[in-house]
Design an enzyme around this catalytic site. Structure first.
Site, PDB file in Angstrom:
ATOM      1  N   THR A   1      38.897  31.844  30.165  1.00 39.82           N
ATOM      2  CA  THR A   1      37.981  32.045  31.293  1.00 39.82           C
ATOM      3  C   THR A   1      37.472  33.482  31.352  1.00 39.82           C
ATOM      4  O   THR A   1      38.093  34.390  30.792  1.00 39.82           O
ATOM      5  CB  THR A   1      38.718  31.747  32.621  1.00 39.82           C
TER       6      THR A   1
ATOM      7  N   ARG B   1      41.489  42.845  37.497  1.00 34.01           N
ATOM      8  CA  ARG B   1      42.088  41.645  38.094  1.00 34.01           C
ATOM      9  C   ARG B   1      42.378  40.603  36.998  1.00 34.01           C
ATOM     10  O   ARG B   1      41.551  40.340  36.139  1.00 34.01           O
ATOM     11  CB  ARG B   1      41.129  41.055  39.129  1.00 34.01           C
TER      12      ARG B   1
ATOM     13  N   THR C   1      42.612  25.017  36.923  1.00 38.41           N
ATOM     14  CA  THR C   1      41.371  25.738  37.192  1.00 38.41           C
ATOM     15  C   THR C   1      41.315  26.039  38.691  1.00 38.41           C
ATOM     16  O   THR C   1      42.060  25.462  39.469  1.00 38.41           O
ATOM     17  CB  THR C   1      40.153  24.894  36.753  1.00 38.41           C
ATOM     18  N   GLY C   2      40.435  26.941  39.062  1.00 38.49           N
ATOM     19  CA  GLY C   2      40.302  27.267  40.473  1.00 38.49           C
ATOM     20  C   GLY C   2      40.782  28.676  40.765  1.00 38.49           C
ATOM     21  O   GLY C   2      40.821  29.519  39.870  1.00 38.49           O
TER      22      GLY C   2
ATOM     23  N   THR D   1      36.838  27.709  34.551  1.00 40.11           N
ATOM     24  CA  THR D   1      37.761  27.865  33.435  1.00 40.11           C
ATOM     25  C   THR D   1      37.813  26.600  32.610  1.00 40.11           C
ATOM     26  O   THR D   1      37.799  25.503  33.159  1.00 40.11           O
ATOM     27  CB  THR D   1      39.161  28.118  34.028  1.00 40.11           C
TER      28      THR D   1
ATOM     29  N   SER E   1      31.049  30.996  32.793  1.00 37.62           N
ATOM     30  CA  SER E   1      32.372  31.222  33.373  1.00 37.62           C
ATOM     31  C   SER E   1      33.457  31.359  32.307  1.00 37.62           C
ATOM     32  O   SER E   1      34.634  31.445  32.643  1.00 37.62           O
ATOM     33  CB  SER E   1      32.725  30.057  34.305  1.00 37.62           C
TER      34      SER E   1
END
Ligand code: SD4
Length: 331
Positions: free
Chosen positions: A206, A216, A239-240, A188, A86
């Site tokens: 990330t 994106r 993060t997320g 991340t 990731s």
């Protein structure tokens, strides 16, 4: 998915008080004592791969090095590890099979640098630092970021590892974009640190959401969203789901809440509550969303909060290294 706190390593100095902490006791203790202090130097980072990353940062901090150098050295560990899927080399590709990386860095003087949608470069954080130190700009994207990286001597490499390519080809069969929350307990890496001098810096890097549209960009390379540092107050990183973090200018919000007197955990919690409220207002399903924040203030107090249980973060101080579960809004 486990929500248990995992104790990784502690020196003989680790106090019984620290060992007694659970995520729940952090939350209730914060309400009572408003503190979860560790002093300086200190480094914290998102997810369980933060443990290894923190060690690299710690070797800089414990020898009197600068927080800026520490966070760069720290996040380079997962960036360079092809097994971390990731971040950096080995990251999952976008829906066109291209590994595009986002990263940013911020120091105690509010110097900032960022790259977004950068391909072929293993350590986007170092390119972000070069943007900060060697250009009149703060952000470079796409091909411009790549050309700049190459001009600085960074090497062009294939970042798509076999495993990621296989998974992507599998994904193509249905081509359904449905990011899974808490996947593998690392996503991340966001890292924030305070050095012996009391100065703060942060880094965030990330490969973004797997199978995103080409081009994106998430929150991670956006100063104020995925990372913010104010040397008078504190630092935060996220993060997320980047779209949700950007929507609330997440890390800037967390730092401003600390400025107003919230503890790091209270500030993270309030930012998460804003995500929760906006998700309800927008009639979206909170179950599909994960956002986690970690924060550190100038006193060396730290905390975290997330939408859904399952987010953890790593802390390294002179007392040792720990992996802690974050408080959460929903189970
Ligand atoms: C993004 N925040 O690109 C990053 C990805 C991430 O858990 O942290 N995923 O939106």
């Amino acid at each position: 998915m486990t929500t248990r706190r995992t104790f990784i390593r502690s020196s003989a100095l680790a106090s019984a008080a620290f060992l007694a902490h659970t995520p729940e006791s952090f939350s209730s203790e914060s309400k009572m004592m408003n503190t979860n202090a560790a002093g300086k130097p200190i480094v914290l980072s998102t997810w369980n791969f933060g443990i290894k990353a923190n060690e690299a940062a710690w070797s800089v901090l414990s020898s009197g090095g600068k927080a800026l150098d520490a966070v760069e050295a720290g996040v380079k560990i997962p960036e360079g590890d092809p097994k971390e899927r990731s971040v950096g080399y080995g990251g999952r590709p976008d829906r066109d099979g291209r590994v595009t990386l986002d990263a940013c860095i911020m120091d105690e003087h509010a110097n900032i640098g960022s790259v977004a949608c950068l391909e072929y470069i293993k350590h986007p954080i170092s390119v972000a630092r070069a943007v900060m130190e060697k250009t009149p700009h703060v952000m470079l994207v796409g091909d411009g970021a790549l050309q700049f990286a190459l001009s600085q001597g960074f090497v062009k490499e294939n970042l798509l590892v076999e495993e990621s390519e296989k998974e992507w080809k599998e994904w193509l069969k249905e081509s359904k974009y449905a990011p899974v929350v808490n996947i593998e307990h690392h996503d991340t890496i966001g890292m924030i640190a305070m050095d012996m001098n009391g100065d703060l810096s942060g880094a965030c890097t990330t490969s973004g959401m797997a199978y995103k549209m080409h081009g994106r960009v998430g929150d991670s390379p956006i100063i104020g969203a995925g990372l913010y540092v104010d040397n008078e107050v504190g630092a935060a990183t996220a993060t997320g789901h980047g779209e949700e973090v950007i929507r609330i200018a997440g890390c800037y919000l967390v730092v401003e809440l600390m400025r107003q007197g919230r503890t790091p955990e209270q500030a993270c919690k309030e930012a998460v509550e804003r995500v929760v409220r906006l998700t309800a207002n927008r009639k979206k399903n909170l179950k599909d969303i994960q956002v986690g924040f970690i924060a550190l203030n100038k006193r060396g107090e730290y905390g975290a909060y997330c939408v859904q249980s399952g987010f953890n973060y790593a802390v390294r101080t002179a007392d040792g290294s720990r992996l802690l579960d974050s408080g959460f809004a929903i189970q």
